[in-house]
Write a protein that holds these residues in place. Structure first.
Motif, PDB file in Angstrom:
ATOM      1  N   LEU A  69      21.494  86.232  19.676  1.00  0.00           N
ATOM      2  CA  LEU A  69      21.404  85.083  18.853  1.00  0.00           C
ATOM      3  C   LEU A  69      21.793  83.775  19.232  1.00  0.00           C
ATOM      4  N   ASP A  70      23.044  83.806  20.032  1.00  0.00           N
ATOM      5  CA  ASP A  70      23.388  82.471  20.540  1.00  0.00           C
ATOM      6  C   ASP A  70      22.309  81.774  21.810  1.00  0.00           C
ATOM      7  N   VAL A  71      21.676  82.783  22.378  1.00  0.00           N
ATOM      8  CA  VAL A  71      20.617  82.460  23.345  1.00  0.00           C
ATOM      9  C   VAL A  71      19.357  81.696  22.429  1.00  0.00           C
ATOM     10  N   LEU A  72      19.171  82.345  21.335  1.00  0.00           N
ATOM     11  CA  LEU A  72      17.934  81.783  20.551  1.00  0.00           C
ATOM     12  C   LEU A  72      18.331  80.525  19.994  1.00  0.00           C
ATOM     13  N   GLY A  73      19.736  80.378  19.245  1.00  0.00           N
ATOM     14  CA  GLY A  73      19.940  79.104  18.773  1.00  0.00           C
ATOM     15  C   GLY A  73      20.148  78.049  19.803  1.00  0.00           C
ATOM     16  N   GLU A  74      21.040  78.112  21.229  1.00  0.00           N
ATOM     17  CA  GLU A  74      21.217  77.112  21.909  1.00  0.00           C
ATOM     18  C   GLU A  74      19.806  76.806  22.506  1.00  0.00           C
TER      19      GLU A  74
ATOM     20  N   SER B  95      21.786  72.129  27.597  1.00  0.00           N
ATOM     21  CA  SER B  95      21.434  72.998  28.441  1.00  0.00           C
ATOM     22  C   SER B  95      22.720  73.605  29.413  1.00  0.00           C
ATOM     23  N   LEU B  96      23.733  73.033  29.528  1.00  0.00           N
ATOM     24  CA  LEU B  96      25.099  73.652  30.017  1.00  0.00           C
ATOM     25  C   LEU B  96      25.356  74.795  28.927  1.00  0.00           C
ATOM     26  N   ASP B  97      25.307  74.736  27.651  1.00  0.00           N
ATOM     27  CA  ASP B  97      25.646  75.499  26.691  1.00  0.00           C
ATOM     28  C   ASP B  97      24.769  76.683  26.876  1.00  0.00           C
ATOM     29  N   PHE B  98      23.600  76.387  26.986  1.00  0.00           N
ATOM     30  CA  PHE B  98      22.591  77.673  26.988  1.00  0.00           C
ATOM     31  C   PHE B  98      22.740  78.596  28.220  1.00  0.00           C
ATOM     32  N   TYR B  99      22.939  77.657  29.192  1.00  0.00           N
ATOM     33  CA  TYR B  99      23.415  78.652  30.733  1.00  0.00           C
ATOM     34  C   TYR B  99      24.514  79.522  30.585  1.00  0.00           C
ATOM     35  N   ASP B 100      25.608  78.899  29.723  1.00  0.00           N
ATOM     36  CA  ASP B 100      26.893  79.397  29.445  1.00  0.00           C
ATOM     37  C   ASP B 100      26.693  80.756  28.883  1.00  0.00           C
ATOM     38  N   GLU B 101      25.639  81.056  28.028  1.00  0.00           N
ATOM     39  CA  GLU B 101      25.282  82.518  27.495  1.00  0.00           C
ATOM     40  C   GLU B 101      24.980  83.566  28.428  1.00  0.00           C
ATOM     41  N   PHE B 102      24.552  83.207  29.718  1.00  0.00           N
ATOM     42  CA  PHE B 102      24.081  84.017  30.933  1.00  0.00           C
ATOM     43  C   PHE B 102      25.016  84.073  32.104  1.00  0.00           C
ATOM     44  N   LEU B 103      26.048  83.079  31.998  1.00  0.00           N
ATOM     45  CA  LEU B 103      26.763  83.048  33.162  1.00  0.00           C
ATOM     46  C   LEU B 103      28.316  82.998  32.735  1.00  0.00           C
TER      47      LEU B 103
END
Ligand SMILES: Nc1nc2c(ncn2[C@@H]2O[C@H](COP(=O)(O)OP(=O)(O)OP(=O)(O)O)[C@@H](O)[C@H]2O)c(=O)[nH]1
Length: 307
Positions: free
Chosen positions: A42-47, A86-94
């Motif tokens: 859900l966070d991945v989708l939002g960010e 984008s940093l926020d988005f990558y956070d979701e995977f890293l």
């Protein structure tokens, strides 16, 4: 959708790619992949949507605005925002080790800076729009009929012009009413050398200059191709000549730089003036001023004007 402005923003496009590249390299360089089960989709989708929409906003800015300080500030502000997004988005995977936790702690700072820059730019845009609205208002005589506006120059077209002359002829009392017809010299040559899109841009700039040099009671219309008509109510021939000469001078001093062409190109106008006479109809006034302009052109460029 008109994409012609896009090619003029190569520097801002590089800033956009640069901010994206730096955030991607930092995240990938400092982070380690999470387990799939730890990812919140859900966070991945939002960010992800926030980042993607920031790119869409930059795209629409680049195709809508000419280069300049306000455009640069808007795009740079959005790039700062995109950097954080984008940093926020990558956070979701890293996940980050202790040494790199600073990255996630400070990731929102560029977004805040970007918002400040964009707020400043939006204020400047607002100021710019006020000036443009004022010009629009003065050229419109309170009546705007969108379907009669020429798409390229945003001036009224020939039909609206005829309607206005008609109204003037049937409405007493008959005060002085002059008509000026202007034609850009050698526009065909310019078009062939620099292309139709550049020709359109030149037509737009010339139209803006024409409007800026008219009084609030006057009306500028695009008659056809590179030919414009000015309707000047309460204006005798002498004053009409002065106004037309002012417009000609303004355009003559326009240092127009076609895309990727370092030298400025200057343009001259030829014009003809006529005033309404008793018993005139719209068609014969237009015909008279048209023929008078053709005759002037023929004197100036004898080999180019068809008889
Ligand atoms: N870019 C652009 N060109 C246009 C548009 N409408 C007409 N034209 C071009 O305007 C040019 C008009 O050519 P001419 O009437 O010979 O005008 P000119 O070259 O200025 O010649 P003179 O009037 O004798 O100085 C042609 O090349 C048309 O294709 C338009 O909307 N956009």
């Amino acid at each position: 959708m008109n994409l012609s402005l896009l090619a003029r923003h190569s520097t801002l496009f590089s800033v956009l790619c640069g901010s994206f590249a730096v955030s991607t390299s930092l995240s990938i360089g400092l982070g380690q992949l999470k387990n799939l089960s730890d990812i919140s989709w859900l966070d991945v989708l939002g960010e992800g949507s926030v980042g993607l929409l920031s790119i869409v906003w930059v795209f629409f800015l680049l195709i809508s605005r000419p280069p300049g300080k306000v455009t640069s500030a808007l795009v740079i502000g959005l790039c700062c925002f995109l950097f954080s997004a984008s940093l926020d988005f990558y956070d979701e995977f890293l996940t980050y080790q202790d040494a790199a936790t600073g990255l996630s702690m400070f990731e929102s700072i560029p977004a805040a800076i970007g918002m400040f820059i964009m707020s400043y730019a939006l204020y400047q845009w607002h100021q710019e729009q006020l000036v443009l609205n004022q010009q629009l208002h003065s050229r419109e005589h309170d009546l705007r009929q969108h379907d009669q506006i020429d798409f390229i120059t945003k001036l009224y077209g020939a039909d609206y012009m005829r309607g206005q002359i008609n109204n003037k002829l049937i409405a007493p009392p008959h005060s002085d009413f002059s008509i000026v017809m202007l034609d850009i010299d050698n526009f065909d040559q310019f078009n062939r050398k620099f292309g139709h899109a550049e020709g359109d841009r030149l037509l737009r700039q010339i139209s803006e200059l024409i409007i800026m040099n008219l009084r609030s009671s006057d009306l500028a219309c695009r008659y056809a191709g590179d030919r414009f008509v000015l309707l000047l109510p309460n204006t005798g021939q002498k004053l009409a000549l002065e106004l037309a000469e002012q417009v000609r001078q303004a355009i003559f001093h326009l240092a127009y730089k076609p895309y990727q062409h370092p030298q400025a190109i200057y343009h001259n106008l030829t014009f003809a003036i006529d005033s309404v006479r008793p018993g005139d109809t719209t068609d014969n006034i237009i015909d008279r001023v048209n023929r008078s302009l053709d005759a002037s052109k023929q004197l100036l460029y004898p080999s180019e004007v068809a008889l």
